[in-house]
Design an enzyme around this catalytic site. Structure first.
Site, PDB file in Angstrom:
ATOM      1  N   ASN A  75      26.103 -24.480 -13.010  1.00 11.26           N
ATOM      2  CA  ASN A  75      25.351 -24.022 -14.181  1.00 11.26           C
ATOM      3  C   ASN A  75      23.910 -23.690 -13.821  1.00 11.26           C
ATOM      4  OD1 ASN A  75      27.523 -24.357 -15.913  1.00 11.26           O
ATOM      5  ND2 ASN A  75      26.780 -26.262 -16.810  1.00 11.26           N
ATOM      6  N   ARG A 407      37.089 -11.066 -19.900  1.00 14.40           N
ATOM      7  CA  ARG A 407      37.320 -11.771 -18.640  1.00 14.40           C
ATOM      8  C   ARG A 407      38.785 -12.182 -18.611  1.00 14.40           C
ATOM      9  NH1 ARG A 407      32.057 -13.325 -16.907  1.00 14.40           N
ATOM     10  NH2 ARG A 407      30.649 -13.849 -18.608  1.00 14.40           N
ATOM     11  N   ARG A 437      29.232 -10.507 -17.022  1.00 17.25           N
ATOM     12  CA  ARG A 437      28.383 -11.023 -15.953  1.00 17.25           C
ATOM     13  C   ARG A 437      29.149 -11.909 -14.973  1.00 17.25           C
ATOM     14  NH1 ARG A 437      23.569 -13.479 -18.487  1.00 17.25           N
ATOM     15  NH2 ARG A 437      22.591 -11.448 -18.315  1.00 17.25           N
ATOM     16  N   HIS A 467      32.543  -7.609 -26.530  1.00 13.95           N
ATOM     17  CA  HIS A 467      32.767  -9.040 -26.327  1.00 13.95           C
ATOM     18  C   HIS A 467      33.853  -9.592 -27.248  1.00 13.95           C
ATOM     19  CE1 HIS A 467      31.462 -13.410 -26.453  1.00 13.95           C
ATOM     20  NE2 HIS A 467      31.516 -13.184 -25.155  1.00 13.95           N
ATOM     21  N   TYR A 500      39.218 -24.346 -21.783  1.00 17.14           N
ATOM     22  CA  TYR A 500      38.319 -23.889 -22.842  1.00 17.14           C
ATOM     23  C   TYR A 500      38.967 -24.164 -24.183  1.00 17.14           C
ATOM     24  CZ  TYR A 500      35.271 -21.094 -19.733  1.00 17.14           C
ATOM     25  OH  TYR A 500      34.381 -20.678 -18.781  1.00 17.14           O
ATOM     26  N   ARG A 596      27.319 -26.239 -28.537  1.00  9.27           N
ATOM     27  CA  ARG A 596      27.552 -26.754 -27.195  1.00  9.27           C
ATOM     28  C   ARG A 596      26.305 -26.648 -26.326  1.00  9.27           C
ATOM     29  NH1 ARG A 596      30.709 -23.066 -24.595  1.00  9.27           N
ATOM     30  NH2 ARG A 596      29.219 -22.525 -22.986  1.00  9.27           N
ATOM     31  N   HIS A 624      34.335 -23.942 -27.071  1.00  5.25           N
ATOM     32  CA  HIS A 624      34.056 -22.514 -26.942  1.00  5.25           C
ATOM     33  C   HIS A 624      34.284 -21.727 -28.227  1.00  5.25           C
ATOM     34  CE1 HIS A 624      34.798 -18.418 -25.013  1.00  5.25           C
ATOM     35  NE2 HIS A 624      33.647 -18.781 -24.471  1.00  5.25           N
TER      36      HIS A 624
END
Length: 723
Positions: A75, A407, A437, A467, A500, A596, A624
Site C-alpha cells: 500500500n 480489472r 492504474r 469504472h 474483496y 474503509r 469494497h
C-alpha cells in the site's frame, strides 16, 4: 418535502425526479467553518496504520499478521508512486494548488514525510519484535547468514553458485561507467570494493533479481522447522565471487521508489493503446521520490546515493533490515491452516440454486423470477456472475452480450466466456478500461486477445475512465427480446472476488435493461443520453442525484418526518458531498458513514457534525462495496454501485448506481448497516481530530463481534424463500 414535488417511489428514479435538479444543489452558504475537512493524505496514512494494527494484534492469526505487514508495505509503495509523486510533480511544474485543507503541497509533503517515517519504523519494528519471534515459535524461521551452521552454509553456497550467481549483473561506477539507472521498487546492493594493489576504492551496484524468490528456503535439517534466508543476505555473503581479486569493504541494501503515475493526453492520441504503451515505458524512468536504506549504511555510500539519485534528506528512510517486507507475501502462501483464518467456503445464493436437487442451475430462469442480490465472497462469484456469463455465451437464444471490464485476472473465465460467445456468432461488446492504474499492461494484452476473437472492443469516452461494473445480456424469448443485467460494486475478477467484499444485483427488469442499453450506446458510440429511470450515472447525474437525496432528508428532518443517511464507501473526500452531510447533521439527520480508507469528514464536531458517526472495518476481506441508504420518510431509497465519494468518481469517471426495489434487499442492506455501526461490532471509530481508535474488546476484555465472520455464518444458513 412539498406534497406537489415528485417523490422517489417504488418505480425507481423517475425522469421528473432527475429534471428537478438540473442545477446542482448548493450547501455552501457561508455558514460552515473554514477548517472543516481532514487532510486527505494523512487520512490515507491513517488507513494504512489501521492495516498495521491488525499485524500488531496477537489475536490475528500469525500468517495473516505477516500478510498485513506485506499489505502495508505494498500500500505504501503505491501511495508514494501516485500521491506523493503527484504532489512533487505539481510543485516542479509550478501548478501547486492548495490541498483540500488549504495548505501548500510543500507543507503537506513535510507532514507526509514525518508520518511516513514514523509508520515505516513502526512497521519494521512490528516485524522484528512482534511477528518474527512468533514465526520462530511456530517453526517458521527467517534466518540471517550469521545464524547458519557450517553445513547450512555449504549447502546454501551450492544453491547460490548453481541458481543465483549466473543471473547476477554487478555494475561498476567509475569515469568510464556512469551511475546506473535504478529501477523502481527493486532491491539493490551498494558495494564498495578496494584494489589491494593500488588501495583504490570503487563503487558498484548489484540488483537483486526480482524473478527469484524473495526468501530462499534452506534445506530440511530434520528439526521440523521451515527456514528461509532473504535473497539479498545470501547474495551479500557471496560478493567475493562477483569481485575476484578485490576486497569487499562495505555492502548495504537500498531500494528506490519512483513516480509511476501514468498521464496520457487522449485528445492528442489517435490510438489510445499505443499512447499508453509508450507511457508505460516512460513510467519506468520516473524521478525518484523515496530512498530506503538499511540503518547500517555508511555515510560515504549514502552521500553518493543521495547525490546520484537527486533525493532530499527528507526522502531518505533509514530502516532495519530486511527492506521490502512486501516479500512476506511469499511466506504467507505456506500451507499452515493453523496459522491462518479459518477457511470460509462461499455458498451459492439460494435464489440461484435449482428448485429440485437433480436439476441443472438456470441463471435466466432464476433471475426472471425475481431480482437477486449477491454478496461476495460469502456467496460464490463462480456460481453467480461467472455462471451468468458462461451460460449466456453457450445459450443459442442469447443474441448479444455487453460488458464493462476494469480489472480482471489474466486467465479469467470471464474473458474466455466473451471469446466463446463471439466465436459462436453472438454480438459481443467489451468496454475495456485500459487506464486502470497498474493494470494497464495486463488490460492491453487481453483487450487485443478479445479483438482477435471478434469481440467489439472499445475504450470508453475520452477524458473519462469507465469504472462502472455492468453486464447486459439480450435474449430472445418467445419472439421478444428480454434484458438480463448484472450491476456490481466490484470488478469482474474471479481471483479478487475471493478476498474483496462486494455486492451485485441481477435483474430482468425491463427498465434497467433499457437504461443499460442506452448507457452502452453512449459509451461505445456518440449518443448523449440524459435520463435514466433506475440508475444514477456519473459524471452527469450521480452527484446531483445524491445531493438531491441528502436535501430530501434535510427537509424531512425539518418537517419532523423520519430521516437518516447511511453510506458505505471506500473513500470520501468530495467537499460538496461532505458539506451536504454537515448540513444534514445540523438539521438533525442521523448520518452514518462506513468507510474503509480515506475520510476527510470531521465527525462529532459540536455545531457542525454532532449527528455524524464514522466507522471503519478491516479484516480478512477487503470491504469494497458501495452502498447508499436514505430513510425517505419511511420509504427507503437504497442504491449500490461502483462510485466512491471522490472528485474523480463523481466528475471524471463513468460510474453507475442502481436502486434496489425489493423489500428483502432493502432489509438486508439496512441490517448490514445496523451491525457495522453497532457498538458490539469490532471497528475503528473516527474522532474530529482525525484520530482513529480501535474498539475490538468490550469492558470485560471479550472480543467484539467480527462482522465478516458473522456475515459468513448468516449467509451460509440462509434458506430458500418460499415464492
Amino acid at each position: 418535502m412539498d406534497s406537489s414535488e415528485p417523490r422517489v417511489d417504488g418505480a425507481g428514479v423517475t425522469p421528473d425526479f432527475l429534471d428537478d435538479f438540473d442545477e446542482i444543489v448548493s450547501f455552501e452558504d457561508g455558514t460552515l467553518p473554514g477548517e472543516r475537512y481532514l487532510d486527505r493524505e494523512l487520512s490515507w496514512l491513517a488507513f494504512n496504520q489501521r492495516v498495521l494494527e491488525l499485524a500488531e494484534d496477537p489475536t490475528t492469526p500469525l500468517l495473516e499478521r505477516a500478510n498485513f505487514l506485506a499489505i502495508f508495505a505494498s500500500n505504501l509503495d503505491e501511495f508514494f508512486m501516485v500521491r506523493v509523486a503527484g504532489l512533487k510533480r505539481r510543485i516542479a511544474t509550478g501548478l501547486a494548488v492548495p490541498t483540500n485543507v488549504g495548505r501548500g503541497p510543500n507543507e503537506v509533503l513535510a507532514d507526509i514525510s514525518k508520518k511516513a517515517h514514523e509508520l515505516q519504523e513502526r512497521h519494521a519494528r512490528a516485524f522484528l519484535d512482534l511477528v518474527k519471534p512468533d514465526l520462530d515459535d511456530a517453526g517458521i524461521h527467517i534466518e540471517n547468514w550469521s545464524d547458519l551452521e557450517e553445513a547450512d552454509r555449504v549447502r546454501m553456497r551450492e544453491i547460490f553458485t548453481e541458481q543465483i550467481f549466473p543471473v547476477l549483473m554487478p555494475l561498476a561506477v567509475d569515469p568510464a561507467h556512469p551511475f546506473p539507472y535504478i529501477s523502481g521498487l527493486s532491491l539493490n546492493l551498494s558495494i564498495r570494493v578496494r584494489n589491494p594493489k593500488t588501495m583504490r576504492q570503487e563503487f558498484a551496484r548489484l540488483k537483486v533479481p526480482q524473478m527469484l524468490p524473495r526468501f530462499v528456503q534452506l534445506p530440511d535439517d530434520d528439526s521440523g522447522r521451515v527456514r528461509f534466508i532473504p535473497l539479498e543476505d545470501l547474495i551479500a555473503n557471496h560478493l567475493q565471487d562477483l569481485f575476484p581479486g578485490m576486497e569487499v569493504v562495505e555492502h548495504h541494501v537500498f531500494r528506490v521508489t519512483r513516480n509511476e503515475d501514468v498521464e496520457v493526453d487522449e485528445d492528442e492520441s489517435e490510438n489510445l493503446i499505443q499512447a499508453l504503451e509508450r507511457e508505460l515505458l516512460r513510467r519506468r524512468f520516473g524521478p525518484p521520490i523515496r530512498l530506503e536504506i538499511t540503518d547500517d549504511m555508511d555515510p560515504v555510500t549514502l552521500e553518493l546515493l543521495v547525490r546520484e539519485l537527486d533525493v532530499t534528506d527528507q526522502e531518505v528512510y533509514k530502516l532495519p533490515a530486511p527492506l521490502d517486507l512486501a516479500g512476506l507475501f511469499e511466506i504467507t502462501k505456506m500451507s499452515r491452516a493453523d496459522l491462518k483464518y479459518p477457511k470460509h467456503l462461499p455458498t451459492t445464493a439460494v435464489q440461484l440454486q435449482p428448485t429440485e436437487p437433480n436439476m441443472k442451475p438456470d441463471m435466466f430462469a432464476s433471475i426472471a423470477r425475481q431480482d437477486i442480490l449477491v454478496h461476495h465472497p460469502y456467496e460464490s462469484f463462480a456460481t453467480s456472475v461467472q455462471a451468468f456469463l458462461e451460460q449466456a455465451a453457450a445459450d443459442p437464444n442469447v443474441l448479444a452480450i455487453k460488458q464493462t471490464l476494469y480489472r480482471t485476472s489474466g486467465d479469467s473465465p470471464i474473458i474466455e466466456a466473451l471469446i466463446d460467445a463471439a466465436e459462436s456468432g453472438k454480438q459481443v461488446l467489451a468496454l475495456v478500461e485500459v487506464k486502470a492504474r497498474f493494470d494497464e499492461q495486463n488490460n492491453i494484452t487481453w483487450a487485443r486477445k478479445l479483438e482477435k476473437a471478434g469481440v467489439h472492443v472499445v475504450y470508453g469516452l475520452v477524458g473519462l475512465k469507465t469504472h462502472c461494473k455492468l453486464a447486459l445480456v439480450i435474449r430472445q424469448e418467445k419472439g421478444t427480446l428480454k434484458h438480463y443485467t448484472h450491476i456490481g460494486t466490484g470488478n469482474y475478477n474471479p481471483k479478487t472476488s475471493r478476498i474483496y467484499e462486494d455486492m451485485g444485483l441481477f435483474t430482468s427488469d425491463d427498465q434497467v435493461g433499457k437504461d443499460l442499453t442506452r448507457l452502452f450506446n453512449e459509451l461505445s458510440g456518440y449518443a448523449i443520453e440524459k435520463k435514466f429511470k433506475r440508475l444514477l450515472v456519473a459524471p452527469r447525474y450521480l452527484r446531483r442525484g445524491l445531493l438531491k437525496q441528502i436535501q430530501n432528508e434535510i427537509e424531512n428532518a425539518q418537517a419532523g418526518r423520519p430521516a437518516g443517511i447511511r453510506i458505505k464507501i471506500n473513500s470520501i473526500v468530495d467537499e460538496q458531498i461532505i458539506d451536504a452531510l454537515y448540513k444534514a447533521s445540523q438539521a438533525g439527520v442521523p448520518v452514518d458513514v462506513w468507510v474503509r480508507g480515506i475520510c476527510t469528514i470531521k465527525p462529532g464536531e459540536p455545531g457542525l457534525s454532532d449527528n455524524i458517526r464514522v466507522r471503519s472495518i478491516l479484516g480478512r476481506y477487503l470491504e469494497h462495496s458501495r452502498l447508499f441508504w436514505f430513510a425517505n420518510d419511511g420509504d427507503p431509497q437504497v442504491f449500490i454501485g461502483s462510485a466512491d465519494m471522490m472528485h474523480r468518481n463523481l466528475d471524471r469517471r463513468v460510474e453507475a448506481l442502481v436502486r434496489l426495489t425489493q423489500a428483502d434487499h432493502l432489509t438486508e442492506v439496512s441490517a448490514l448497516f445496523d451491525q457495522a455501526m453497532s457498538d458490539d461490532t469490532s471497528s475503528w471509530w473516527l474522532e474530529a481530530d482525525g484520530t482513529w481508535t480501535r474498539h475490538a474488546r468490550d469492558a470485560d476484555g471479550r472480543s467484539l463481534t467480527d462482522l465478516q465472520n458473522a456475515q459468513m455464518k448468516a449467509i451460509t444458513v440462509r434458506k430458500r424463500s418460499k415464492r
